[in-house]
Design a protein around this motif. Structure first.
Motif, PDB file in Angstrom:
ATOM      1  N   ARG A  89       0.846  -1.190   0.000  1.00  0.00           N
ATOM      2  CA  ARG A  89       0.000   0.000   0.000  1.00  0.00           C
ATOM      3  C   ARG A  89       0.886   1.247   0.000  1.00  0.00           C
ATOM      4  O   ARG A  89       1.675   1.454   0.933  1.00  0.00           O
ATOM      5  CB  ARG A  89      -0.896   0.015   1.235  1.00  0.00           C
ATOM      6  CG  ARG A  89      -1.748  -1.233   1.410  1.00  0.00           C
ATOM      7  CD  ARG A  89      -2.429  -1.237   2.766  1.00  0.00           C
ATOM      8  NE  ARG A  89      -3.268  -2.421   2.962  1.00  0.00           N
ATOM      9  CZ  ARG A  89      -3.895  -2.702   4.111  1.00  0.00           C
ATOM     10  NH1 ARG A  89      -3.761  -1.888   5.156  1.00  0.00           N
ATOM     11  NH2 ARG A  89      -4.633  -3.794   4.214  1.00  0.00           N
ATOM     12  N   GLY A  91       0.876   5.455  -0.499  1.00  0.00           N
ATOM     13  CA  GLY A  91       0.202   6.732  -0.649  1.00  0.00           C
ATOM     14  C   GLY A  91       1.116   7.685  -1.395  1.00  0.00           C
ATOM     15  O   GLY A  91       2.320   7.748  -1.122  1.00  0.00           O
ATOM     16  N   ARG A 169     -10.326   3.968   2.355  1.00  0.00           N
ATOM     17  CA  ARG A 169      -9.770   2.827   3.081  1.00  0.00           C
ATOM     18  C   ARG A 169     -10.551   1.548   2.783  1.00  0.00           C
ATOM     19  O   ARG A 169      -9.969   0.484   2.556  1.00  0.00           O
ATOM     20  CB  ARG A 169      -9.785   3.110   4.584  1.00  0.00           C
ATOM     21  CG  ARG A 169      -8.980   2.116   5.414  1.00  0.00           C
ATOM     22  CD  ARG A 169      -9.229   2.348   6.891  1.00  0.00           C
ATOM     23  NE  ARG A 169      -8.983   3.723   7.274  1.00  0.00           N
ATOM     24  CZ  ARG A 169      -7.846   4.153   7.795  1.00  0.00           C
ATOM     25  NH1 ARG A 169      -6.846   3.317   7.952  1.00  0.00           N
ATOM     26  NH2 ARG A 169      -7.697   5.419   8.137  1.00  0.00           N
ATOM     27  N   MET A 172      -9.776   0.314  -0.732  1.00  0.00           N
ATOM     28  CA  MET A 172      -8.476  -0.349  -0.763  1.00  0.00           C
ATOM     29  C   MET A 172      -8.602  -1.818  -0.350  1.00  0.00           C
ATOM     30  O   MET A 172      -8.031  -2.712  -0.994  1.00  0.00           O
ATOM     31  CB  MET A 172      -7.501   0.372   0.163  1.00  0.00           C
ATOM     32  CG  MET A 172      -6.129  -0.282   0.297  1.00  0.00           C
ATOM     33  SD  MET A 172      -5.055   0.673   1.380  1.00  0.00           S
ATOM     34  CE  MET A 172      -5.942   0.539   2.953  1.00  0.00           C
ATOM     35  N   VAL A 201      -1.674   3.645   4.701  1.00  0.00           N
ATOM     36  CA  VAL A 201      -0.746   2.985   3.785  1.00  0.00           C
ATOM     37  C   VAL A 201       0.484   2.502   4.542  1.00  0.00           C
ATOM     38  O   VAL A 201       0.723   2.866   5.687  1.00  0.00           O
ATOM     39  CB  VAL A 201      -0.316   3.939   2.648  1.00  0.00           C
ATOM     40  CG1 VAL A 201      -1.511   4.336   1.798  1.00  0.00           C
ATOM     41  CG2 VAL A 201       0.377   5.184   3.205  1.00  0.00           C
TER      42      VAL A 201
END
Length: 370
Positions: A89, A91, A169, A172, A201
């Protein structure tokens, strides 16, 4: 490939989708009645099988503000709540004009060539007047949009600070359940509220530019402290020399962030989305940061802390929505707003009235019997 916009149909299914380099085509017909009857267990099963159509529908569900949709969304997320520790993950934030979308397009294509499946969650700013969003990030991701191994979801930020949509979130987690092992979250830009993305992330990537001047000053210490990896983008052509100087200055600056000589310092890498220079080195630094977290027990701790923060964020959202939807509050809302506009009441007094009205509707045991 680009998945359909949330507003394309009530079920999140495409009607007409424009993909750069391709003619506009109509999506296959779907039996809407059958789709409407699909329960959350079946929807979760289709998502695990990698169905893009059902993933799009699920994201539309978690982005919805309808109370009945929120109930179904919670059921779906509970069904898919198993962790995906192997997912990466990242960002991505940066000053306006740093080339975030173009960078993601180039990086995403390299990751696909390495065998990854890439999900991109691009958060667009919403107008404070109309509530609308352009959702134009995909126009700079032409190659990635046409790749079957990629999934791009533009979402409006709504009224949430930090440029992170409320459901980002949750989206994701849905993408990970569908088999996307790399999730890139592109935020609106840089600002003190932009650090919200770091709370969901594993690695926070900051994109900067040479000769940014006051824009770079706008990042301020807060963002630099949050950054795990930094890149000076557009390091090509006439800008290459200046970019290397900017990278050197940033490395020096990062030494001043902490006085601990043993603390990890974010690496600074020069990249060019146009030529592809430095992208492989940058991704190597992202993986090095992940390895560092795993070796020091930080990855599990970071995700556990994020889960805790998410819990309270959900509580905050539900409380605010409950106050807004309370019939007693809604009956007074227009009068209170007008009183605040005309100066008859201060904002503090009006807020106290709203909270007191809401509290009076709660069962006595919720207030400790008072």
């Amino acid at each position: 490939m680009v998945e359909p916009l949330a507003g394309s149909t009530a079920l999140g299914l495409a009607t007409n989708v424009v993909v750069p380099g391709r003619a506009m085509t109509a999506a296959p017909a779907v039996t809407r009645v059958a789709a409407a009857k699909l329960d959350m267990t079946e929807l979760a099963q289709f998502i695990r099988q990698g169905s893009r159509r059902h993933l799009a529908r699920a994201i539309t569900l978690v982005e919805s503000n309808r109370p009945d949709d929120r109930v179904q969304a919670r059921e779906l997320l509970n069904t898919l709540r198993e962790a995906h520790p192997d997912s990466v993950r990242v960002g991505i934030t940066g000053v306006p004009g740093a080339g975030k979308s173009t960078f993601i397009n180039a990086m995403g294509m390299q990751l696909i060539e390495q065998g990854h499946r890439v999900a991109v969650l691009a958060v667009d700013p919403s107008s404070t007047r109309t509530g609308g969003s352009i959702l134009g990030d995909r126009t700079r991701m032409g190659e990635l949009a046409a790749a079957s191994e990629a999934f791009i979801r533009p979402s409006p930020s709504g009224n949430h600070l930090g440029g992170v949509a409320r459901a980002t979130r949750e989206t994701m987690l849905l993408c990970e359940a569908a088999g996307y092992d790399v999730v890139l979250i592109e935020t609106v830009g840089v600002g003190q509220s932009e650090v919200a993305v770091a709370g969901m992330v594993d690695t926070f990537l900051l994109i900067t530019l040479a000769r940014a001047g006051d824009q770079l000053q706008g990042i301020k210490r807060g963002i630099l402290e949050m950054a795990d990896v930094i890149t000076v983008n557009k390091s090509d052509g006439d800008n290459e020399a200046a970019s290397r100087i900017a990278a050197r200055d940033l490395r020096t600056a990062m030494k001043l962030i902490t006085s601990d000589p043993n603390a990890r310092r974010p690496p600074v890498v020069n990249t060019s989305s146009y030529t592809g220079m430095g992208l492989a080195d940058l991704w190597r630094e992202v993986l090095n940061h992940r390895a560092y977290l795993e070796d020091h027990g930080g990855l599990q701790a970071r995700r556990a802390e994020q889960q805790r923060d998410w819990m309270w964020a959900l509580v905050d959202d539900e409380l605010v929505e409950s106050v807004r939807q309370c019939p007693a509050v809604k009956s007074q809302r227009a009068a209170l707003e007008e009183a605040v506009r005309t100066g008859q009441l201060s904002a503090v007094e009006a807020a106290e009235t709203i909270l007191r009205t809401f509290a009076e509707q709660l069962p006595p045991h919720w207030l400790g019997g008072r």
